[in-house]
Motif scaffolding. Structure first.
Motif, PDB file in Angstrom:
ATOM      1  N   VAL A 354      42.526  32.227  32.632  1.00 51.39           N
ATOM      2  CA  VAL A 354      43.494  33.148  32.312  1.00 51.39           C
ATOM      3  C   VAL A 354      43.327  34.185  33.634  1.00 51.39           C
ATOM      4  O   VAL A 354      44.579  34.509  34.037  1.00 51.39           O
ATOM      5  CB  VAL A 354      43.230  34.100  31.246  1.00 51.39           C
ATOM      6  N   GLU A 355      42.249  34.657  34.156  1.00 50.03           N
ATOM      7  CA  GLU A 355      42.368  35.278  35.403  1.00 50.03           C
ATOM      8  C   GLU A 355      43.059  34.653  36.692  1.00 50.03           C
ATOM      9  O   GLU A 355      43.759  35.139  37.287  1.00 50.03           O
ATOM     10  CB  GLU A 355      40.932  35.891  35.752  1.00 50.03           C
ATOM     11  N   ASP A 356      42.563  33.445  36.835  1.00 50.33           N
ATOM     12  CA  ASP A 356      43.092  32.743  37.756  1.00 50.33           C
ATOM     13  C   ASP A 356      44.643  32.596  37.761  1.00 50.33           C
ATOM     14  O   ASP A 356      45.167  32.541  38.771  1.00 50.33           O
ATOM     15  CB  ASP A 356      42.438  31.193  37.828  1.00 50.33           C
ATOM     16  N   GLU A 357      45.254  32.347  36.498  1.00 47.59           N
ATOM     17  CA  GLU A 357      46.466  32.099  36.494  1.00 47.59           C
ATOM     18  C   GLU A 357      47.113  33.629  36.671  1.00 47.59           C
ATOM     19  O   GLU A 357      48.388  33.555  37.089  1.00 47.59           O
ATOM     20  CB  GLU A 357      47.070  31.566  34.940  1.00 47.59           C
ATOM     21  N   ALA A 358      46.533  34.512  36.278  1.00 48.01           N
ATOM     22  CA  ALA A 358      47.304  35.942  36.552  1.00 48.01           C
ATOM     23  C   ALA A 358      47.258  36.415  37.903  1.00 48.01           C
ATOM     24  O   ALA A 358      48.079  36.915  38.456  1.00 48.01           O
ATOM     25  CB  ALA A 358      46.424  37.018  35.749  1.00 48.01           C
ATOM     26  N   VAL A 359      46.256  35.850  38.639  1.00 45.56           N
ATOM     27  CA  VAL A 359      46.108  36.150  40.052  1.00 45.56           C
ATOM     28  C   VAL A 359      47.273  35.059  40.753  1.00 45.56           C
ATOM     29  O   VAL A 359      48.019  35.437  41.504  1.00 45.56           O
ATOM     30  CB  VAL A 359      44.764  35.580  40.877  1.00 45.56           C
ATOM     31  N   LYS A 360      47.447  33.829  40.451  1.00 46.45           N
ATOM     32  CA  LYS A 360      48.525  33.085  40.865  1.00 46.45           C
ATOM     33  C   LYS A 360      49.755  33.517  40.815  1.00 46.45           C
ATOM     34  O   LYS A 360      50.671  33.486  41.392  1.00 46.45           O
ATOM     35  CB  LYS A 360      48.506  31.598  40.179  1.00 46.45           C
ATOM     36  N   ARG A 361      50.175  34.362  39.425  1.00 50.29           N
ATOM     37  CA  ARG A 361      51.360  34.979  39.453  1.00 50.29           C
ATOM     38  C   ARG A 361      51.670  36.242  39.786  1.00 50.29           C
ATOM     39  O   ARG A 361      52.702  37.072  39.763  1.00 50.29           O
ATOM     40  CB  ARG A 361      51.604  34.896  37.745  1.00 50.29           C
ATOM     41  N   GLY A 362      50.557  36.836  40.482  1.00 50.83           N
ATOM     42  CA  GLY A 362      50.588  38.171  41.128  1.00 50.83           C
ATOM     43  C   GLY A 362      50.543  39.299  40.167  1.00 50.83           C
ATOM     44  O   GLY A 362      50.629  40.441  40.352  1.00 50.83           O
ATOM     45  N   ILE A 363      49.979  38.995  38.869  1.00 49.15           N
ATOM     46  CA  ILE A 363      50.109  39.833  37.747  1.00 49.15           C
ATOM     47  C   ILE A 363      48.646  40.622  37.917  1.00 49.15           C
ATOM     48  O   ILE A 363      48.562  41.942  37.622  1.00 49.15           O
ATOM     49  CB  ILE A 363      49.883  39.156  36.399  1.00 49.15           C
ATOM     50  N   TRP A 364      47.653  39.893  38.318  1.00 53.00           N
ATOM     51  CA  TRP A 364      46.330  40.568  38.685  1.00 53.00           C
ATOM     52  C   TRP A 364      46.307  41.772  39.867  1.00 53.00           C
ATOM     53  O   TRP A 364      45.829  42.958  39.528  1.00 53.00           O
ATOM     54  CB  TRP A 364      45.401  39.577  39.073  1.00 53.00           C
ATOM     55  N   GLN A 365      47.278  41.116  40.686  1.00 48.68           N
ATOM     56  CA  GLN A 365      47.116  42.293  41.705  1.00 48.68           C
ATOM     57  C   GLN A 365      48.052  43.481  41.618  1.00 48.68           C
ATOM     58  O   GLN A 365      47.827  44.558  42.191  1.00 48.68           O
ATOM     59  CB  GLN A 365      48.047  41.387  43.098  1.00 48.68           C
ATOM     60  N   THR A 366      48.971  43.155  40.714  1.00 52.61           N
ATOM     61  CA  THR A 366      49.622  44.473  40.369  1.00 52.61           C
ATOM     62  C   THR A 366      48.912  45.427  39.476  1.00 52.61           C
ATOM     63  O   THR A 366      48.972  46.593  39.567  1.00 52.61           O
ATOM     64  CB  THR A 366      50.936  43.988  39.406  1.00 52.61           C
ATOM     65  N   LEU A 367      48.007  44.918  38.518  1.00 58.18           N
ATOM     66  CA  LEU A 367      47.060  45.815  38.069  1.00 58.18           C
ATOM     67  C   LEU A 367      46.121  46.334  38.704  1.00 58.18           C
ATOM     68  O   LEU A 367      45.690  47.826  38.643  1.00 58.18           O
ATOM     69  CB  LEU A 367      46.354  44.965  36.569  1.00 58.18           C
ATOM     70  N   LEU A 368      45.702  45.624  39.782  1.00 56.32           N
ATOM     71  CA  LEU A 368      44.531  46.208  40.500  1.00 56.32           C
ATOM     72  C   LEU A 368      45.123  47.363  41.505  1.00 56.32           C
ATOM     73  O   LEU A 368      44.688  48.362  42.260  1.00 56.32           O
ATOM     74  CB  LEU A 368      43.948  45.239  41.309  1.00 56.32           C
ATOM     75  N   ALA A 369      46.477  47.143  41.986  1.00 53.32           N
ATOM     76  CA  ALA A 369      47.272  47.819  43.096  1.00 53.32           C
ATOM     77  C   ALA A 369      47.241  49.355  42.335  1.00 53.32           C
ATOM     78  O   ALA A 369      47.522  50.363  42.849  1.00 53.32           O
ATOM     79  CB  ALA A 369      48.344  47.441  43.414  1.00 53.32           C
ATOM     80  N   ALA A 370      47.606  49.166  40.841  1.00 58.19           N
ATOM     81  CA  ALA A 370      47.688  50.615  40.113  1.00 58.19           C
ATOM     82  C   ALA A 370      46.385  51.368  39.939  1.00 58.19           C
ATOM     83  O   ALA A 370      46.436  52.382  39.485  1.00 58.19           O
ATOM     84  CB  ALA A 370      48.361  50.240  38.893  1.00 58.19           C
ATOM     85  N   GLY A 371      45.411  50.631  40.181  1.00 55.34           N
ATOM     86  CA  GLY A 371      44.087  51.321  40.018  1.00 55.34           C
ATOM     87  C   GLY A 371      43.174  50.746  39.170  1.00 55.34           C
ATOM     88  O   GLY A 371      42.135  51.394  38.785  1.00 55.34           O
ATOM     89  N   ALA A 372      43.484  49.846  38.325  1.00 55.56           N
ATOM     90  CA  ALA A 372      42.673  49.252  37.331  1.00 55.56           C
ATOM     91  C   ALA A 372      41.362  48.798  38.002  1.00 55.56           C
ATOM     92  O   ALA A 372      41.240  48.267  39.282  1.00 55.56           O
ATOM     93  CB  ALA A 372      43.247  48.018  36.732  1.00 55.56           C
ATOM     94  N   GLU A 373      40.184  48.772  37.290  1.00 55.65           N
ATOM     95  CA  GLU A 373      39.023  48.300  37.966  1.00 55.65           C
ATOM     96  C   GLU A 373      38.419  47.058  37.147  1.00 55.65           C
ATOM     97  O   GLU A 373      38.399  47.029  36.024  1.00 55.65           O
ATOM     98  CB  GLU A 373      37.744  49.318  37.401  1.00 55.65           C
ATOM     99  N   PRO A 374      38.494  46.009  37.877  1.00 53.83           N
ATOM    100  CA  PRO A 374      38.416  44.567  37.165  1.00 53.83           C
ATOM    101  C   PRO A 374      36.726  44.644  36.759  1.00 53.83           C
ATOM    102  O   PRO A 374      35.765  44.677  37.387  1.00 53.83           O
ATOM    103  CB  PRO A 374      38.531  43.763  38.311  1.00 53.83           C
ATOM    104  N   LEU A 375      36.580  43.854  35.806  1.00 54.69           N
ATOM    105  CA  LEU A 375      35.294  43.353  35.183  1.00 54.69           C
ATOM    106  C   LEU A 375      35.335  41.558  34.995  1.00 54.69           C
ATOM    107  O   LEU A 375      36.575  41.290  34.897  1.00 54.69           O
ATOM    108  CB  LEU A 375      35.126  44.013  33.998  1.00 54.69           C
TER     109      LEU A 375
END
Length: 654
Positions: A354-375
């Motif tokens: 799921v994380e890899d697919e979220a990265v592929k679609r730019g979803i993960w980066q959007t969340l991190l850019a907003a300040g989310a802290e990844p686990l």
């Protein structure tokens, strides 16, 4: 009389049980398709070794995942994970190392769960598998070890309630809002220890991720099973998973099965007998928030948002709401914005895929850019482990499935549950709110209880060593929801010096300090409804056993208590009519707050005819056939499994 889907799927996986169609209340042995264990695998391994099992019965049956404490890099925890992996490799079991994802998500996305299967896990959120038309239900660790050793475990068929979904969700309303609404609207044990069968035209409008969320949290609602029908949404999801898996040369989902599910999906009989029906109009549902500190209290977002309840932490983690659809929804809300000052927003995908697919679609980066802290993909803060726990005085908003006080950190903190959209919007605003204004709508309550067919007295063959009858004084403890702490207090639970005699002396002490002095060996205890609720401490069973009580009759039992009882060779019988009869007979004593009522009349249980005789009346109970009898005769599940292994050495051959 037709069967519910639970009865039909259980029948298809039955290895021992009644020689007739199954019905609610029946005991049987089930051979599940799979059994998943996670970080508790090491405890199951100890149980497995204690019964002298050399190797697993069927290496394709277990699945082992490391998902709970994966942020813990202490050597003791790493050593535990290594031992789990070594065991899996030696036994030929599929193993998913830390970082692969949460076990329930792995079971679903890797094709271990398919329509019509019976899949269990040593974890309470096994209900999630019902989203794919399977029966998913939890087992305790001893059961998991028994499945490893013999391929089967015992089960009692629960009653089934139908939940008819009508209408269609409005924009901005999610599967999380559906289950929060159900938990808050029907919070008087309507579905406790039952199977919930979703149906109706509204089902078709729910995505697979929404169904997984709803099925997952039927656990918090109190159900043992949360089942969805197999339709075009299910088939489309399985086709997509099949394509992904085949790219990795994994062929768990066959084309023939897909064709059969399209043509003849598993379904209940048209004349199936249900215990009740709930009707929910999806059009009426609006975004809701659960809590604080309980899933049984809900507020609409329209009600809670004006209160501007400040938060310090927000969570988009766990097996209930961290799939791609959830992450994508949160990213749309938070795109181009920043997490509010003073707020920590924690993010973990349900799996690495799921994380890899979220990265592929730019979803993960959007969340991190907003300040989310990844686990890392795992349970983490959802169960109070690792980074980001709630500190004293803090308030959290979470897309997880439980908000019990202290679960996600300090008992002096508060936690609310909501959808990923609400969590993301709250993280940005700094207080509980949604991404857009919502109007409050009243959700109508539609609940109907059906008259169940009376339990019929049924003749059974009595095994050598099992009693034909039992007679004794009747000891009535009328309280409903008598919990395990009331039966065996916490002050003694973790003491290693408690002998059987000492345990007998303190049994029921927290419920009635006089209980131990009032009872005699051979007395038969009759309790209220949901007897033995609460923690899973086995001493709540064994203390009664050591006090000379041969069995407990109750209106109903906590499923965990029931499993612990039979796993320790202790008899339990559900007979609600007897309990109601006793309440009428002893109304004055109950009104006077009597806790333990000794009846002048004796009570007799005839196991050969499945009848309780008391006060000139007869009360039929679900027959105790060979499966529960064998557990009692052997003195519990571990002895029974060891006996089976000794009698059939081939069971241990891989």
């Amino acid at each position: 009389m037709g069967q519910t889907i639970v009865e039909k799927i259980a029948q298809a996986h039955m290895s021992e049980g009644p020689a007739r169609p199954l019905r609610a209340g029946d005991f049987l042995s089930i051979r599940p398709t799979h059994v998943m264990t996670h970080d508790n695998t090491s405890a199951v391994m100890k149980k497995f070794k204690s019964i002298a099992a050399a190797s697993v019965y069927n290496p394709a049956q277990p699945v082992i995942t490391a998902d709970h404490d994966i942020q813990n890099t202490e050597e003791s925890n790493l050593a535990k994970y290594r031992s789990m992996e070594t065991f899996a490799r030696e036994q030929g079991i599929d193993f998913y190392p830390p970082g692969s994802g949460i076990g329930h998500q792995i079971m679903v996305e890797q094709g271990y769960v398919q329509p019509g299967m019976f899949v269990v896990a040593s974890d309470s959120h096994s209900n999630m598998y019902g989203a794919l038309g399977a029966i998913g239900t939890p087992v305790v660790r001893t059961d998991a070890a028994a499945i490893w050793a013999t391929g089967e475990f015992w089960w009692q068929v629960p009653r089934t309630l139908q939940v008819v979904l009508e209408g269609k969700l409005r924009p901005g309303v999610t599967g999380k809002d559906v289950i929060i609404t159900l938990c808050g609207l029907y919070n008087h044990e309507e579905v406790l220890n039952a199977a919930v069968e979703f149906s109706g035209p509204g089902v078709a409008s729910l995505s697979m991720d929404a169904r997984l969320t709803i099925a997952n949290m039927t656990t918090e609602w109190g159900a043992l099973v949360g089942w969805f029908p197999v339709d075009s949404v299910t088939i489309s999801y399985l086709e997509g998973r099949n394509l992904v898996l085949r790219r990795h040369d994994i062929r768990r989902i066959s084309e023939i099965k897909l064709l059969n599910w399209r043509r003849n999906p598993p379904a209940p009989d048209k004349d199936a007998v249900y215990a009740g029906r709930i009707v929910l109009n999806l059009d009426e549902i609006t975004p809701h928030v659960s809590g604080p500190d309980t899933v049984q209290v809900m507020q609409s977002l329209a009600e809670i948002e004006p209160k501007k309840i400040a938060i310090q932490k927000a969570y988009l983690v766990s097996c209930v709401n961290s799939r791609l659809e959830d992450l994508s929804a949160a990213a749309r809300v938070i795109h181009g914005k920043k997490v509010a000052p003073g707020v920590k927003f924690y993010l973990a995908a349900a799996s690495m895929e799921v994380e890899d697919e979220a990265v592929k679609r730019g979803i993960w980066q959007t969340l991190l850019a907003a300040g989310a802290e990844p686990l890392p993909p795992g349970c983490g803060p959802c169960i109070g482990l690792g980074t980001g726990l709630l500190e004293p005085g803090e308030v959290g908003i979470s897309a997880t499935n439980r908000n019990f006080k202290g679960r996600m950190g300090s008992r002096d903190a508060q936690c609310y549950l909501a959808s990923p959209e609400v969590v993301a919007a709250s993280a940005v605003a700094g207080y509980i709110c949604g991404p857009a204004p919502t109007a409050a709508r009243e959700v109508q309550r539609h609940f109907e209880v059906f008259g169940q067919p009376e339990v019929e007295a049924e003749a059974v063959q009595i095994m050598p060593g099992f009693p034909d009858t039992l007679r004794g004084r009747l000891v009535f403890v009328p309280q409903d929801n008598l919990n395990t702490d009331g039966i065996y207090g916490k002050d003694f639970t973790y003491r290693e010096d408690m002998t059987p005699e000492m345990m007998a002396q303190v049994v029921m002490q927290n419920y009635d300090p006089q209980f131990a002095a009032l009872i005699e060996p051979g007395d038969i205890v009759v309790g209220g409804f949901n007897f033995g609720t609460g923690s899973s401490r086995e001493q709540a069973v064994t203390a009664l056993k050591f006090a000379g009580i041969p069995l407990v009759i109750a209106g109903s039992f906590s499923q965990t208590y029931l499993r612990n009882a039979f796993n320790n060779g202790f008899l339990c019988i559900a007979q609600p009519e007897l309990v109601n009869y006793l309440r009428q007979q002893h109304a004055d004593a109950i009104a006077a707050k009597a806790k333990t009522i000794i009846s002048g009349d004796g009570i007799e249980i005839d196991f050969a005819t499945s009848i309780v005789l008391y006060g000139g009346e007869q009360f039929a109970f679900p027959a105790l056939g060979s499966v529960p009898q064998s557990l009692v005769v052997a003195g519990g599940i571990e002895n029974l499994v060891a006996k089976k292994l000794k009698a059939k050495p081939e069971l241990t051959v891989v």
